[in-house]
Structures are given as C-alpha cells and as structure tokens.
Design an enzyme around this catalytic site. Structure first.
Site, PDB file in Angstrom:
ATOM      1  N   ILE A  91      50.443  49.299  33.380  1.00 46.79           N
ATOM      2  CA  ILE A  91      49.215  50.018  33.049  1.00 46.79           C
ATOM      3  C   ILE A  91      48.527  50.385  34.366  1.00 46.79           C
ATOM      4  O   ILE A  91      48.025  49.518  35.076  1.00 46.79           O
ATOM      5  CB  ILE A  91      48.284  49.156  32.187  1.00 46.79           C
ATOM      6  CG1 ILE A  91      48.996  48.711  30.905  1.00 46.79           C
ATOM      7  CG2 ILE A  91      47.002  49.925  31.847  1.00 46.79           C
ATOM      8  CD1 ILE A  91      48.227  47.678  30.099  1.00 46.79           C
ATOM      9  N   LEU A 151      38.161  48.346  37.912  1.00 49.60           N
ATOM     10  CA  LEU A 151      37.195  48.112  36.847  1.00 49.60           C
ATOM     11  C   LEU A 151      36.216  49.275  36.808  1.00 49.60           C
ATOM     12  O   LEU A 151      35.462  49.502  37.744  1.00 49.60           O
ATOM     13  CB  LEU A 151      36.441  46.803  37.079  1.00 49.60           C
ATOM     14  CG  LEU A 151      35.338  46.493  36.057  1.00 49.60           C
ATOM     15  CD1 LEU A 151      35.915  46.380  34.657  1.00 49.60           C
ATOM     16  CD2 LEU A 151      34.587  45.220  36.446  1.00 49.60           C
ATOM     17  N   GLU A 155      33.885  51.816  33.661  1.00 52.28           N
ATOM     18  CA  GLU A 155      33.431  51.766  32.266  1.00 52.28           C
ATOM     19  C   GLU A 155      34.576  52.085  31.317  1.00 52.28           C
ATOM     20  O   GLU A 155      34.608  51.603  30.188  1.00 52.28           O
ATOM     21  CB  GLU A 155      32.265  52.737  32.060  1.00 52.28           C
ATOM     22  CG  GLU A 155      30.969  52.271  32.715  1.00 52.28           C
ATOM     23  CD  GLU A 155      30.603  50.851  32.328  1.00 52.28           C
ATOM     24  OE1 GLU A 155      30.557  50.559  31.109  1.00 52.28           O
ATOM     25  OE2 GLU A 155      30.374  50.024  33.229  1.00 52.28           O
ATOM     26  N   ALA A 195      44.675  42.571  38.521  1.00 52.17           N
ATOM     27  CA  ALA A 195      43.810  43.709  38.848  1.00 52.17           C
ATOM     28  C   ALA A 195      42.367  43.258  39.011  1.00 52.17           C
ATOM     29  O   ALA A 195      41.981  42.748  40.073  1.00 52.17           O
ATOM     30  CB  ALA A 195      43.953  44.786  37.768  1.00 52.17           C
ATOM     31  N   ARG A 196      41.551  43.439  37.982  1.00 50.60           N
ATOM     32  CA  ARG A 196      40.159  42.993  37.980  1.00 50.60           C
ATOM     33  C   ARG A 196      39.940  42.161  36.717  1.00 50.60           C
ATOM     34  O   ARG A 196      40.471  42.476  35.652  1.00 50.60           O
ATOM     35  CB  ARG A 196      39.189  44.176  37.996  1.00 50.60           C
ATOM     36  CG  ARG A 196      39.457  45.190  39.075  1.00 50.60           C
ATOM     37  CD  ARG A 196      39.350  44.636  40.460  1.00 50.60           C
ATOM     38  NE  ARG A 196      37.986  44.354  40.875  1.00 50.60           N
ATOM     39  CZ  ARG A 196      37.667  43.773  42.031  1.00 50.60           C
ATOM     40  NH1 ARG A 196      38.621  43.376  42.857  1.00 50.60           N
ATOM     41  NH2 ARG A 196      36.415  43.568  42.353  1.00 50.60           N
ATOM     42  N   GLU A 219      33.708  34.773  38.896  1.00 57.77           N
ATOM     43  CA  GLU A 219      34.367  33.840  39.806  1.00 57.77           C
ATOM     44  C   GLU A 219      33.333  33.198  40.712  1.00 57.77           C
ATOM     45  O   GLU A 219      32.316  33.831  41.027  1.00 57.77           O
ATOM     46  CB  GLU A 219      35.438  34.577  40.628  1.00 57.77           C
ATOM     47  CG  GLU A 219      36.574  35.111  39.769  1.00 57.77           C
ATOM     48  CD  GLU A 219      37.618  35.903  40.551  1.00 57.77           C
ATOM     49  OE1 GLU A 219      37.416  36.119  41.770  1.00 57.77           O
ATOM     50  OE2 GLU A 219      38.624  36.293  39.964  1.00 57.77           O
ATOM     51  N   HIS A 255      42.451  34.142  42.432  1.00 56.42           N
ATOM     52  CA  HIS A 255      42.208  35.447  43.068  1.00 56.42           C
ATOM     53  C   HIS A 255      42.903  35.518  44.432  1.00 56.42           C
ATOM     54  O   HIS A 255      42.300  35.854  45.453  1.00 56.42           O
ATOM     55  CB  HIS A 255      40.709  35.698  43.227  1.00 56.42           C
ATOM     56  CG  HIS A 255      40.359  37.151  43.373  1.00 56.42           C
ATOM     57  ND1 HIS A 255      39.206  37.693  42.880  1.00 56.42           N
ATOM     58  CD2 HIS A 255      41.018  38.191  43.968  1.00 56.42           C
ATOM     59  CE1 HIS A 255      39.151  38.983  43.164  1.00 56.42           C
ATOM     60  NE2 HIS A 255      40.242  39.299  43.826  1.00 56.42           N
TER      61      HIS A 255
END
Length: 372
Positions: free
Chosen positions: A165, A223, A225, A249-250, A279, A306
């Site tokens: 993705i 990231l 909306e 990713a995020r 985090e 992370h």
C-alpha cells in the site's frame, strides 16, 4: 602622491542560530560541521511541545525530530525563522499551513533510510510467517513441543502474494525485496506515476482486491487526512484469516485498537508493528497490552520501538541531509524538499515535480486529496 596602503574593510556577517528541538543530544557534531560558518547549533532536548514555548523567537532555522510538534501556537512564536526541516520523512507533526502563512519553508528528508525500512518490513513479515515469535515465546518456558507443532501453520513464501500500500520509495524497495523472495506482488496506489508498476514488475489493483487477495500486506504511506486509520476494522475484516499485516509507516494510518481485536480473535494470522499513534508506547494501549500478555498459544504479534529507519549509517545520512537542506535555505538557495509550497504565496507557480517528491504517489503526496 599618496602612497598609503588602502585599508580593506569587510562587513561582519552575524552567525545565524539553528536549534534541534528534540531527540538528538549535544554535541550536534554532524549538523555543526554542515552549518560551519553559517549558523550555530543548539540542542533543546524538548520532551513535549509546550517545552518549546518562548525558546524559538530568535531562531533562524529549526531541525525537528519526532518527539514534539510544530503546532500553530509554536509557529506563531517564530519571529525570524526561515525554515523548519523535519529530520525524517513524515511531517504530520508540523502545521504546514501556519508555517506557509508566515513564509516559513517546511522541508523533510524523503530519501534516507529506504533500505532500512524495506528490510525491516520484510524481516517482520518473515518473522511472523516462519513462526519465530510463537516458537520463541512458547519454547523458552517449557521446551515443548520441540517440533513443527510449535510453529504451525506456515504458508510458503515463494509463490505467496505480497500487497504493498503506497508505491513510493520505500514501498517500491519492499516490492523489489518481495519479488526477490519469489513472491507475486500487488500494489494499491491511486496516485502512482504511470509506468511505475511496469518498471517494478508489480500489478496495480483496487483497494478491496488487495485486502482480499494478499497473504502479506505492508503499508508505506505518510499520515494525511486521507490515510488516517486507512487500516480500520472494515479493512481488517476483508483480509484473509491467514494474512499477515505489517506497518512500518506511521502509527495513525492504522486503527490499532481494531488491529488488537482482530489479532485477539484470530481473524488475521499475525502482525508486525514498528509505529504507534502515540509514542512512546503505553501499557494501557490495547495493542501493547495484547503484545505483553503471557498467554498460550502466544499471539503472533511482533513490535519494535520505531526503529525501522535505523542503521548507524542511516542516522548519519538523515542528520546530514536535514542540515544540508537547512543550509540551502539559510544561504539564500531554494530547498530541494519543500512540502508546504502550496501554502507559500511566493511559490504558487511551482509545479508538482518541484516539491521535493519523486513523482505523484500515495506515499509521497504532501497535498492529500480529500474524499468528496
């Protein structure tokens, strides 16, 4: 005849001031080397955003890591700042519009750590697939069963289907690695540059087709909306019961509570998670609580703090490129990787290819397209 030697007068140019807001401890040797003769560099070591209040009014440039945010309230205090450079890829912790309205460049480092994150995503997928987590957590306590029952079931990687993705730099690098393992690769990215799929030898498919078809799904988007909670309860419900999901990713592109429930109820087979919506991790988070549970058989969940981006060389590359981008702005040059050009009036005429990307892609878009 006047034979006196003329006096050479050079104008004194004051040094600019740069601060690194968080995460990196002094001395900032890499940044100081890059900015030598241009700016002094200080490390604020802020642990929360409020710690920045009142400390940035006389700063010319900022390097921002990931422990604090450039909110509109913080940006309002930037009286002489020329640029904020995110020391990393994601820039969701910066108010792009507020910075643009003050004529402040916001830049990132989009091309570091590609290999590291792609390696990490594949490593997580393989660990979940090969039953390494289940075997390690089960056998270290009782040494039984010391055979294939400790890891069953496992599907063969060669010939399995990998879903990507976001087919940007990292997504593409992950796809190449998956193909090297003999996997068929599908991808979802409605904004990818035409022909990218052909170059990589992958097939572009629709969203639901990817979720329903793939044995392993790895997400590689920023990231925005548009991507917030992209992997939610509905998306998880469409995945195979044997599917493995990976997020490097995020954190907030995934509804982690829904992911925890799907894993707890064995509606998907496993997950590798390197990033969380907040985090550092807290024991009260359902996904973290599930990961920490002492249960048999163990949930096939692998978590890392992370660190997908990290290697010794990668960290140096990231810091150096962030400092070089800031130096360009402070010395009157144009930045290479501006992500808020659409909010800077002076740059309204810029084309999309001049905004620090590698072409339009779901994983590289700084201007999200909102539904409806």
């Amino acid at each position: 005849m006047d034979c006196t030697t003329p006096t050479l007068v050079s104008a004194w140019i004051p040094m600019k001031r740069v601060v690194i807001t968080d995460y990196l401890e002094p001395p900032a040797a890499i940044e100081s080397e890059v900015l030598h003769g241009v700016a002094t560099v200080d490390c604020l070591l802020a642990k929360h955003t409020e710690a920045l209040y009142g400390k940035l009014g006389e700063v010319d440039g900022i390097i921002l890591c990931h422990e604090v945010s450039m909110t509109s309230e913080v940006v309002a205090q930037l009286d002489q700042c020329k640029a904020v450079v995110r020391c990393g890829v994601g820039f969701d912790n910066i108010d792009l519009e507020a910075a643009g309205e003050k004529g402040i460049y916001v830049c990132n480092v989009p091309d570091y750590g590609v290999d590291e994150v792609a390696d990490h995503a594949i490593a997580m997928a393989l660990a979940c697939n090969r039953g390494l987590i289940k075997a390690e957590r089960t056998l270290r306590r009782g040494l039984e069963p010391w055979d294939m029952r400790a890891i069953q079931p496992i599907f063969r990687i060669a010939g399995a289907t990998m879903g990507i993705i976001g087919l940007g730099r990292i997504g593409s690098a992950t796809a190449v690695r998956a193909k090297g393992l003999g996997m068929r690769v599908l991808a979802y990215d409605p904004y990818v540059r035409p022909g990218t799929d052909k170059v990589l030898g992958v097939s572009l498919v629709e969203w639901e087709d990817l979720l329903k078809t793939c044995d392993i799904i790895s997400i590689h988007t920023p990231l925005t909306e548009e991507t917030r909670c992209m992997i939610d309860a509905k998306a998880l419900s469409l995945m195979k019961p044997s599917a493995i999901f990976v997020n490097t990713a995020r954190g907030a592109v995934v509804d982690t509570d829904a992911l925890a429930m799907a894993l707890r109820e064995r509606r998907i087979a496993g997950a590798g998670v390197d990033v969380l919506p907040q985090e550092p991790a807290q024991a009260s988070m359902p996904l973290v609580a599930l990961w920490q549970e002492e249960r048999q058989p163990p949930v096939n969940l692998l978590m890392t703090p992370h660190t997908a981006f990290y290697s010794d060389q990668g960290l140096v590359e990231m810091r150096r490129k962030a400092a070089e981008e800031l130096k360009r702005v402070l010395t009157g040059q144009s930045p290479k990787n501006c992500v808020n050009a659409h909010f800077l009036q002076a740059f309204e005429s810029w084309g999309s290819d001049e905004r620090g990307g590698e072409g339009s892609s779901l994983s590289d878009r700084s201007v999200p397209e909102l539904p409806g």
